[in-house]
Design a protein around this motif. Structure first.
Motif, PDB file in Angstrom:
ATOM      1  N   ARG A   6       0.845  -1.191   0.000  1.00  0.00           N
ATOM      2  CA  ARG A   6       0.000   0.000   0.000  1.00  0.00           C
ATOM      3  C   ARG A   6       0.876   1.236   0.000  1.00  0.00           C
ATOM      4  NH1 ARG A   6      -3.492  -3.540   2.864  1.00  0.00           N
ATOM      5  NH2 ARG A   6      -5.570  -3.532   1.921  1.00  0.00           N
ATOM      6  N   HIS A  18      -7.154   0.984  -1.414  1.00  0.00           N
ATOM      7  CA  HIS A  18      -6.346   0.500  -2.524  1.00  0.00           C
ATOM      8  C   HIS A  18      -5.402  -0.594  -2.057  1.00  0.00           C
ATOM      9  CE1 HIS A  18      -3.089   2.605  -0.627  1.00  0.00           C
ATOM     10  NE2 HIS A  18      -2.257   2.152  -1.529  1.00  0.00           N
ATOM     11  N   ILE A  44      -9.582  -5.111  -0.400  1.00  0.00           N
ATOM     12  CA  ILE A  44      -9.455  -3.651  -0.295  1.00  0.00           C
ATOM     13  C   ILE A  44     -10.779  -2.997   0.076  1.00  0.00           C
ATOM     14  CG2 ILE A  44      -7.458  -3.526  -1.876  1.00  0.00           C
ATOM     15  CD1 ILE A  44      -9.731  -1.945  -3.675  1.00  0.00           C
ATOM     16  N   THR A  93      -9.546  -2.544 -11.213  1.00  0.00           N
ATOM     17  CA  THR A  93      -8.322  -3.348 -11.135  1.00  0.00           C
ATOM     18  C   THR A  93      -7.532  -3.255 -12.439  1.00  0.00           C
ATOM     19  OG1 THR A  93      -9.450  -5.333 -11.964  1.00  0.00           O
ATOM     20  CG2 THR A  93      -9.386  -5.033  -9.565  1.00  0.00           C
ATOM     21  N   PHE A 103      -1.617   4.410 -10.084  1.00  0.00           N
ATOM     22  CA  PHE A 103      -2.803   4.698  -9.267  1.00  0.00           C
ATOM     23  C   PHE A 103      -3.005   6.212  -9.248  1.00  0.00           C
ATOM     24  CE2 PHE A 103      -3.618   0.711  -6.824  1.00  0.00           C
ATOM     25  CZ  PHE A 103      -2.513  -0.031  -7.221  1.00  0.00           C
ATOM     26  N   ILE A 112     -11.088   8.408  -8.918  1.00  0.00           N
ATOM     27  CA  ILE A 112      -9.924   7.523  -8.850  1.00  0.00           C
ATOM     28  C   ILE A 112      -9.660   6.888 -10.215  1.00  0.00           C
ATOM     29  CG2 ILE A 112     -10.165   6.923  -6.391  1.00  0.00           C
ATOM     30  CD1 ILE A 112     -11.622   4.333  -7.362  1.00  0.00           C
ATOM     31  N   VAL A 114      -6.965   3.582 -12.169  1.00  0.00           N
ATOM     32  CA  VAL A 114      -5.805   2.690 -12.165  1.00  0.00           C
ATOM     33  C   VAL A 114      -5.494   2.373 -13.629  1.00  0.00           C
ATOM     34  CG1 VAL A 114      -7.131   0.532 -11.861  1.00  0.00           C
ATOM     35  CG2 VAL A 114      -4.740   0.640 -11.124  1.00  0.00           C
ATOM     36  N   ILE A 244      -8.265  -0.319  -6.708  1.00  0.00           N
ATOM     37  CA  ILE A 244      -8.595   0.923  -5.991  1.00  0.00           C
ATOM     38  C   ILE A 244     -10.107   1.125  -6.029  1.00  0.00           C
ATOM     39  CG2 ILE A 244      -8.213   2.388  -8.057  1.00  0.00           C
ATOM     40  CD1 ILE A 244      -7.010   4.501  -6.044  1.00  0.00           C
TER      41      ILE A 244
END
Ligand SMILES: [Zn+2]
Length: 251
Positions: A6, A18, A44, A93, A103, A112, A114, A244
């Protein structure tokens, strides 16, 4: 759960969960196995809906909304190498084995992302695409973003040919700053690049605060059994995964 990597900056971010699963996560992890990816998502953010990429080394990032239609076959075929959302309860993911994973999170606007960031995606501008999408869909200014790059192939090991160097240069990646001399096992000299540093440089050029960027130290090629590495293990190599989510029930 403690065997997930992390990032300190993301861990401090309230409401955002995350984690990065290396080869040794949960005992033995391979993101190609559906149950492993589900386990990561569950670890998560319990109850979050798992959302997957369809990685083709493209520069395409998909904006995810719980109520939106599923991606078309054409979209899937063209590739989805990054995911972003502003909704809670979606565990985004991405997979990688040497390719770094980026991230992204906006503290204030709660969006957010990824992104699978292999050299082809980076050369195709996927970092720019991800930031533009966050700004367009959620009003996230690059200067308000937090970014982290998961373990990937680094400058100690990631030997590349001139086609990679030229493609990265065309995408405004400062190759001179991220290239290292590389000595092959037969003693001949070549060149390696540090892709995580290249991603960080591009983020800064786009307006992300350098202090808001965290890079994992490890190199997946020389980092040993904690990591899956395509360069080290070839086609049979497993996949690591990043996840995340914005905490909360899916909409
Ligand atoms: Zn290395």
């Amino acid at each position: 759960m403690s065997d997930l990597l992390r990032f300190a900056s993301f861990s401090r971010l309230e409401g955002v969960r995350h984690g990065f699963a290396g080869a040794d996560a949960f005992g033995a992890f391979d993101g190609r196995r559906d149950e492993d990816l589900r386990r990561l998502a569950e670890a998560i953010d319990p109850g979050a809906r798992l959302v997957r990429t369809r990685q083709t080394h493209s520069a395409r990032v998909r904006w995810v909304e719980a109520g939106a239609p599923a991606p078309s076959e054409r979209d899937l075929a063209a590739g989805i190498d990054g995911l972003a959302t502003a909704e809670q309860g979606l565990a985004l993911t991405a997979l990688g084995a040497d390719c770094p994973m980026l991230f992204l999170a906006d503290r204030a606007r709660r969006a957010i992302g990824v992104v699978h960031c292999g050299w082809r995606g980076v050369a195709g501008g996927i970092v720019d695409v991800a930031l533009a999408l966050l700004e367009e869909r959620a009003g996230c200014a690059p200067s308000a973003l937090l970014a982290a790059v998961a373990p990937g192939a680094r400058g100690c090991c990631y030997e590349v040919g001139s086609e990679v160097v030229e493609a990265l240069e065309r995408a405004a990646i400062p190759v001179a700053a991220i290239a290292r001399p590389y000595v092959r096992s037969d003693g001949s000299l070549s060149r390696a690049v540090d892709l995580p540093m290249g991603i960080a440089a591009r983020l800064v050029a786009l307006g992300v605060d350098p202090r808001a960027i965290e890079l994992a130290e490890a190199c997946t090629i020389c980092g040993g059994s904690r990591f899956h590495s395509h360069r080290r293990g070839g086609q049979a190599a497993g996949r690591m995964a990043g996840a995340i989510a914005i905490e909360g029930a899916p909409g």
